[in-house]
Design a protein around this motif. Sequence first.
Motif, PDB file in Angstrom:
ATOM      1  N   VAL A   1     -50.415 -11.932 106.855  1.00 32.80           N
ATOM      2  CA  VAL A   1     -49.565 -12.169 108.017  1.00 32.80           C
ATOM      3  C   VAL A   1     -48.428 -11.154 108.077  1.00 32.80           C
ATOM      4  CG1 VAL A   1     -48.060 -13.868 109.135  1.00 32.80           C
ATOM      5  CG2 VAL A   1     -50.144 -14.612 107.968  1.00 32.80           C
ATOM      6  N   ALA A   2     -47.878 -10.795 106.921  1.00 36.66           N
ATOM      7  CA  ALA A   2     -46.796  -9.820 106.849  1.00 36.66           C
ATOM      8  C   ALA A   2     -46.878  -9.091 105.517  1.00 36.66           C
ATOM      9  CB  ALA A   2     -45.438 -10.510 106.984  1.00 36.66           C
ATOM     10  N   PHE A   3     -46.517  -7.812 105.542  1.00 38.36           N
ATOM     11  CA  PHE A   3     -46.495  -7.020 104.317  1.00 38.36           C
ATOM     12  C   PHE A   3     -45.369  -5.999 104.417  1.00 38.36           C
ATOM     13  CE2 PHE A   3     -47.591  -3.600 101.433  1.00 38.36           C
ATOM     14  CZ  PHE A   3     -47.914  -4.300 100.291  1.00 38.36           C
ATOM     15  N   GLU A   4     -44.508  -5.992 103.411  1.00 41.15           N
ATOM     16  CA  GLU A   4     -43.418  -5.022 103.338  1.00 41.15           C
ATOM     17  C   GLU A   4     -43.427  -4.398 101.955  1.00 41.15           C
ATOM     18  OE1 GLU A   4     -39.793  -7.196 104.096  1.00 41.15           O
ATOM     19  OE2 GLU A   4     -40.787  -8.347 105.672  1.00 41.15           O
ATOM     20  N   ARG A   5     -43.294  -3.083 101.925  1.00 38.68           N
ATOM     21  CA  ARG A   5     -43.233  -2.360 100.648  1.00 38.68           C
ATOM     22  C   ARG A   5     -42.133  -1.307 100.791  1.00 38.68           C
ATOM     23  NH1 ARG A   5     -48.617  -0.026  99.815  1.00 38.68           N
ATOM     24  NH2 ARG A   5     -48.006   1.145 101.630  1.00 38.68           N
ATOM     25  N   ARG A   6     -41.244  -1.279  99.825  1.00 32.35           N
ATOM     26  CA  ARG A   6     -40.201  -0.252  99.880  1.00 32.35           C
ATOM     27  C   ARG A   6     -39.835   0.201  98.475  1.00 32.35           C
ATOM     28  NH1 ARG A   6     -35.003  -2.423  98.951  1.00 32.35           N
ATOM     29  NH2 ARG A   6     -34.992  -4.682  99.055  1.00 32.35           N
ATOM     30  N   ASP A   7     -39.545   1.486  98.387  1.00 32.12           N
ATOM     31  CA  ASP A   7     -39.070   2.053  97.126  1.00 32.12           C
ATOM     32  C   ASP A   7     -37.601   1.706  96.975  1.00 32.12           C
ATOM     33  OD1 ASP A   7     -41.552   3.137  96.635  1.00 32.12           O
ATOM     34  OD2 ASP A   7     -41.064   5.063  97.543  1.00 32.12           O
ATOM     35  N   VAL A   8     -37.188   1.463  95.758  1.00 35.47           N
ATOM     36  CA  VAL A   8     -35.806   1.087  95.462  1.00 35.47           C
ATOM     37  C   VAL A   8     -35.132   2.254  94.762  1.00 35.47           C
ATOM     38  CG1 VAL A   8     -34.340  -0.534  94.204  1.00 35.47           C
ATOM     39  CG2 VAL A   8     -36.449  -1.333  95.267  1.00 35.47           C
ATOM     40  N   ASP A   9     -33.936   2.575  95.204  1.00 35.87           N
ATOM     41  CA  ASP A   9     -33.162   3.627  94.548  1.00 35.87           C
ATOM     42  C   ASP A   9     -32.431   3.004  93.367  1.00 35.87           C
ATOM     43  OD1 ASP A   9     -31.847   5.951  93.931  1.00 35.87           O
ATOM     44  OD2 ASP A   9     -30.305   5.691  95.461  1.00 35.87           O
ATOM     45  N   ALA A  10     -33.042   3.133  92.192  1.00 30.79           N
ATOM     46  CA  ALA A  10     -32.452   2.556  90.982  1.00 30.79           C
ATOM     47  C   ALA A  10     -32.282   3.661  89.946  1.00 30.79           C
ATOM     48  CB  ALA A  10     -33.337   1.445  90.432  1.00 30.79           C
TER      49      ALA A  10
ATOM     50  N   ARG B   1     -40.403  -0.522  92.969  1.00 33.73           N
ATOM     51  CA  ARG B   1     -40.771  -0.889  94.340  1.00 33.73           C
ATOM     52  C   ARG B   1     -40.562  -2.379  94.513  1.00 33.73           C
ATOM     53  NH1 ARG B   1     -46.529   1.959  95.782  1.00 33.73           N
ATOM     54  NH2 ARG B   1     -45.589   3.795  96.705  1.00 33.73           N
ATOM     55  N   ARG B   2     -40.276  -2.751  95.734  1.00 30.49           N
ATOM     56  CA  ARG B   2     -40.230  -4.159  96.112  1.00 30.49           C
ATOM     57  C   ARG B   2     -41.338  -4.397  97.136  1.00 30.49           C
ATOM     58  NH1 ARG B   2     -36.313  -5.744  93.120  1.00 30.49           N
ATOM     59  NH2 ARG B   2     -34.148  -5.137  93.336  1.00 30.49           N
ATOM     60  N   VAL B   3     -42.061  -5.497  96.933  1.00 28.56           N
ATOM     61  CA  VAL B   3     -43.164  -5.858  97.815  1.00 28.56           C
ATOM     62  C   VAL B   3     -42.981  -7.313  98.229  1.00 28.56           C
ATOM     63  CG1 VAL B   3     -45.656  -6.295  97.912  1.00 28.56           C
ATOM     64  CG2 VAL B   3     -44.789  -4.216  96.832  1.00 28.56           C
ATOM     65  N   ARG B   4     -43.194  -7.554  99.506  1.00 29.28           N
ATOM     66  CA  ARG B   4     -43.198  -8.931 100.030  1.00 29.28           C
ATOM     67  C   ARG B   4     -44.465  -9.075 100.866  1.00 29.28           C
ATOM     68  NH1 ARG B   4     -41.835 -11.627 104.700  1.00 29.28           N
ATOM     69  NH2 ARG B   4     -41.083 -13.750 104.386  1.00 29.28           N
ATOM     70  N   VAL B   5     -45.252 -10.099 100.539  1.00 29.67           N
ATOM     71  CA  VAL B   5     -46.490 -10.337 101.275  1.00 29.67           C
ATOM     72  C   VAL B   5     -46.564 -11.816 101.645  1.00 29.67           C
ATOM     73  CG1 VAL B   5     -47.865 -10.654  99.154  1.00 29.67           C
ATOM     74  CG2 VAL B   5     -49.005 -10.004 101.274  1.00 29.67           C
ATOM     75  N   VAL B   6     -46.984 -12.064 102.880  1.00 28.84           N
ATOM     76  CA  VAL B   6     -47.197 -13.425 103.364  1.00 28.84           C
ATOM     77  C   VAL B   6     -48.668 -13.527 103.739  1.00 28.84           C
ATOM     78  CG1 VAL B   6     -46.573 -15.174 105.073  1.00 28.84           C
ATOM     79  CG2 VAL B   6     -44.832 -13.547 104.256  1.00 28.84           C
ATOM     80  N   LEU B   7     -49.332 -14.526 103.163  1.00 26.37           N
ATOM     81  CA  LEU B   7     -50.766 -14.708 103.372  1.00 26.37           C
ATOM     82  C   LEU B   7     -51.058 -16.085 103.941  1.00 26.37           C
ATOM     83  CD1 LEU B   7     -51.101 -13.410  99.878  1.00 26.37           C
ATOM     84  CD2 LEU B   7     -52.468 -12.318 101.632  1.00 26.37           C
ATOM     85  N   ARG B   8     -52.080 -16.154 104.763  1.00 23.98           N
ATOM     86  CA  ARG B   8     -52.567 -17.432 105.273  1.00 23.98           C
ATOM     87  C   ARG B   8     -54.004 -17.564 104.779  1.00 23.98           C
ATOM     88  NH1 ARG B   8     -51.244 -17.221 110.686  1.00 23.98           N
ATOM     89  NH2 ARG B   8     -49.201 -18.002 110.112  1.00 23.98           N
TER      90      ARG B   8
ATOM     91  N   THR C   1     -46.216 -16.969 100.153  1.00 20.00           N
ATOM     92  CA  THR C   1     -45.324 -15.815 100.186  1.00 20.00           C
ATOM     93  C   THR C   1     -45.074 -15.370  98.754  1.00 20.00           C
ATOM     94  OG1 THR C   1     -44.238 -16.620 102.193  1.00 20.00           O
ATOM     95  CG2 THR C   1     -43.051 -14.965 100.905  1.00 20.00           C
ATOM     96  N   GLU C   2     -45.325 -14.082  98.502  1.00 19.26           N
ATOM     97  CA  GLU C   2     -45.044 -13.501  97.192  1.00 19.26           C
ATOM     98  C   GLU C   2     -44.052 -12.370  97.377  1.00 19.26           C
ATOM     99  OE1 GLU C   2     -48.531 -12.256  95.072  1.00 19.26           O
ATOM    100  OE2 GLU C   2     -49.589 -14.137  95.469  1.00 19.26           O
ATOM    101  N   GLU C   3     -43.050 -12.338  96.510  1.00 20.17           N
ATOM    102  CA  GLU C   3     -42.084 -11.240  96.490  1.00 20.17           C
ATOM    103  C   GLU C   3     -42.091 -10.655  95.090  1.00 20.17           C
ATOM    104  OE1 GLU C   3     -38.631 -13.394  97.742  1.00 20.17           O
ATOM    105  OE2 GLU C   3     -39.039 -12.993  99.849  1.00 20.17           O
ATOM    106  N   TRP C   4     -42.354  -9.355  94.994  1.00 22.17           N
ATOM    107  CA  TRP C   4     -42.516  -8.685  93.713  1.00 22.17           C
ATOM    108  C   TRP C   4     -41.525  -7.546  93.544  1.00 22.17           C
ATOM    109  CZ3 TRP C   4     -45.817 -10.004  89.831  1.00 22.17           C
ATOM    110  CH2 TRP C   4     -46.860 -10.887  90.135  1.00 22.17           C
ATOM    111  N   THR C   5     -41.066  -7.355  92.323  1.00 22.64           N
ATOM    112  CA  THR C   5     -40.369  -6.139  91.899  1.00 22.64           C
ATOM    113  C   THR C   5     -41.307  -5.460  90.920  1.00 22.64           C
ATOM    114  OG1 THR C   5     -38.190  -7.150  92.174  1.00 22.64           O
ATOM    115  CG2 THR C   5     -38.324  -5.181  90.778  1.00 22.64           C
TER     116      THR C   5
END
Length: 179
Positions: A43-52, A59-66, A91-95
């Motif tokens: 349903v939704a997917f976001e992936r972004r690199d983190v400035d650390a 990376r941070r990832v957020r995925v929403v699945l049905r 909904t999963e949120e990953w680092t």
Amino acid sequence: MSTRLALSRDYPHGVPAFAAALAEPDFHRVKLDVDGSGRIEVVAFERRDVDARDEEGTRRVRVVLRQPVPPGQVPAVLERMLSGILVIERTEEWTLTPRRCDGRARVAVPGTPISAAGTMAVLPQAPERTRLSIDLDITAAVPLLGGGIERAVVAGIRGLTGSEHDRISRWLVRAEQAG
């Protein structure tokens, strides 16, 4: 009241391979496709690199699945509560880092008083070996029946983890062969 589910699986792949898989939307869809029907929807997917400064490659990832649950895989106590097909929204949120992956999960079952929340982690066990650990609290807010429903949900999840493990393993092997 809730019922806790803690489980883990080992994989003959390093954390970087697992992190790469978790950063792909299709991985999440494939790992949940229990019956091979392809009905799992991202349903939704976001992936972004983190400035650390201290952790290169974060990376941070957020995925929403049905996820519709195939008929016959719904515990009988739940089927009586449903007016249609059981659908799970997850909904999963990953680092993700090359050294470890940490996640949080939230699960809702629309039309029912059932939910779950918890943590996930992918940690190194040895060179090129990892362990995926999941720790969830499952809640069924139903007077008198909640505990039985929670136990049925836990049993259902445990029953599905073997095929999920197989799909994750196949994904990691294919990725390794392609790379």
